[in-house]
Write an enzyme that holds these catalytic residues in place. Structure first.
Site, PDB file in Angstrom:
ATOM      1  N   ARG A  10       5.146  -2.394  -9.814  1.00  0.00           N
ATOM      2  CA  ARG A  10       5.211  -2.164 -11.267  1.00  0.00           C
ATOM      3  C   ARG A  10       6.352  -1.220 -11.633  1.00  0.00           C
ATOM      4  NH1 ARG A  10      -0.870  -0.105 -11.203  1.00  0.00           N
ATOM      5  NH2 ARG A  10      -0.795  -1.671  -9.548  1.00  0.00           N
TER       6      ARG A  10
ATOM      7  N   LYS B  31      -0.154   1.817   3.880  1.00  0.00           N
ATOM      8  CA  LYS B  31      -1.183   0.779   3.973  1.00  0.00           C
ATOM      9  C   LYS B  31      -1.849   0.839   5.351  1.00  0.00           C
ATOM     10  CE  LYS B  31       1.127  -2.698   1.062  1.00  0.00           C
ATOM     11  NZ  LYS B  31       0.046  -2.993   0.107  1.00  0.00           N
TER      12      LYS B  31
END
Length: 418
Positions: A267, A193
């Site tokens: 996920r 990130k």
């Protein structure tokens, strides 16, 4: 319908007004160094209690100068039970805020699990805690290849936390299964990130925090329902052992996943936890996760996005959100999105889908749906409600602990249904 429920706003405006007014009054008195405050019920003792307890919360555990501690109690009212219920609802949300706000070096997966174990210790007769410190033997036995692939990049050992609350008079009653994403720090892994705001990723375990806090609260309220809380806990870090973009991993249900972006890790851990959740023959499965920035773009902090295969489950969640003022909004689960995650070059599924920028919250939900066979499943994407600037007046700036009260109200609604 209650006259104060506003259809356009999807909330009970009277309850929200009481929460806001009481929190504002309590904070003013806190600033004046008042130690003890008596709160008027304002016609709704539960909402008054929520406003007081939520409004006074401040994370100052690591500061030398602490905020003035205020003790609140109900002023001259017979409605003590409603007040006490409101206190428990608010304390549940504050527990989630405490966990989410804590720095990642103060809240590793192990510390998270131990903290929750301490919180339910007083409810030992109804709550069982299983801290599955993930050894290769257990993980191989469970075939949780997706969860393992995320945790491998970190030196911190992962934990699979399991909470069993038995409140139903009939112990064989099918449980409500709540699954929470528990990434205690998310660097993005190899798909790192950007540095600005990366510190906020200490709260990427907001799903696990709200789920565990909800189970703790259900036990405190003695709700007549069976609930199982599942929290896969780990860090997502870049290292020589970390998953690389393009790697293929195998989930618990045997489906293979091409991991094209290691920052779409939530996920992956939820996929295995959802498969595991089905083994309990649940009445319903609800997963909660700070899953996508896309849901924040779509809804902001007004409501969390709900993706569900069940109209009945949507109705229950929607009703709960109206009561708590912590709203939910239904989002689509079209095959359109499923086709984007099942079109994968190397595996059965791709973890970011064909068009990574378009409909990101929807493709993430479509991905999770590939691990669900239960007829009543809902996925709550809470990334947009993770923190509060000034949008919810009775929450100070910081991690919000949302939507804990909505989950508790939802469970209470199910508990009191025949």
């Amino acid at each position: 319908i209650n006259a104060s429920v506003c259809g356009a706003e999807n909330c009970d405006t009277s309850k929200e007004n009481i929460r806001e007014a009481v929190s504002a009054g309590c904070r003013l008195l806190q600033d004046l160094e008042v130690k003890h405050v008596e709160v008027d019920a304002c016609g709704d003792a539960q909402s008054a209690a929520e406003g007081a307890i939520l409004g006074l919360f401040q994370y100052d555990q690591l500061k030398a100068k602490k905020k003035n501690k205020v003790i609140t109690q109900l002023y001259e009212s017979t409605d003590i039970p409603r007040w006490e219920k409101g206190v428990l609802y608010a304390e549940g949300q504050n527990l989630a805020r405490l966990l989410m706000e804590a720095p990642a070096n103060h809240l590793t997966p192990t510390i998270f699990a131990n903290t929750i174990e301490e919180k339910v210790a007083s409810h030992g007769e109804t709550v069982t805690v299983k801290k599955r410190f993930v050894s290769l033997a257990w993980i191989e036995e469970q075939k949780m290849g997706a969860f393992l692939s995320v945790s491998r990049g970190s030196e911190e050992p992962p934990v699979f936390l399991e909470l069993h609350y038995r409140g139903a008079p009939d112990s064989s009653q099918a449980p409500l299964v709540l699954v929470g994403k528990g990434i205690t720090f998310d660097s993005g892994g190899i798909s790192l990130k950007p540095s600005p705001s990366m510190d906020a990723m200490r709260a990427d375990m907001g799903g696990a925090a709200t789920v565990c806090a909800s189970v703790v609260t259900a036990a405190a309220l003695k709700l007549p329902i069976n609930i199982i809380g599942l929290a896969p806990l780990c860090e997502n870090m870049p290292s020589g052992k970390a998953t690389k973009p393009g790697d293929v991993v195998t989930a618990k249900n045997g489906k293979t996943i091409q991991v094209d972006n290691t920052d779409a890790e939530g996920r992956l851990i939820l996929a295995d936890a959802l498969c595991y959740g089905h083994t309990f023959n649940p009445r319903a499965i609800v997963d909660v996760a700070t899953l996508t920035g896309a849901v924040d773009v779509a809804l902001g902090s007004a409501a969390c996005g709900v993706f569900t295969n069940s109209d009945w489950l949507w109705e229950q969640l929607h009703k709960a959100g109206i009561v708590t003022g912590d709203r939910v909004w239904r989002m689509p689960l079209f095959q359109h999105y499923t086709r984007q995650v099942t079109d994968s070059q190397l595996a059965d599924l791709n973890n970011i889908g064909k068009y990574s920028r378009s409909g990101g919250a929807c493709t993430a939900a479509a991905f999770l749906r590939e691990f669900v066979t239960a007829p009543h499943w809902a996925h709550l994407d809470i990334a947009g409600v993770m923190s509060n600037k000034d949008e919810v007046p009775y929450l100070r700036k910081g991690m919000s602990g949302r939507p804990t009260r909505t989950l508790v109200e939802f469970a209470a609604g199910l508990a009191h249904k025949d």
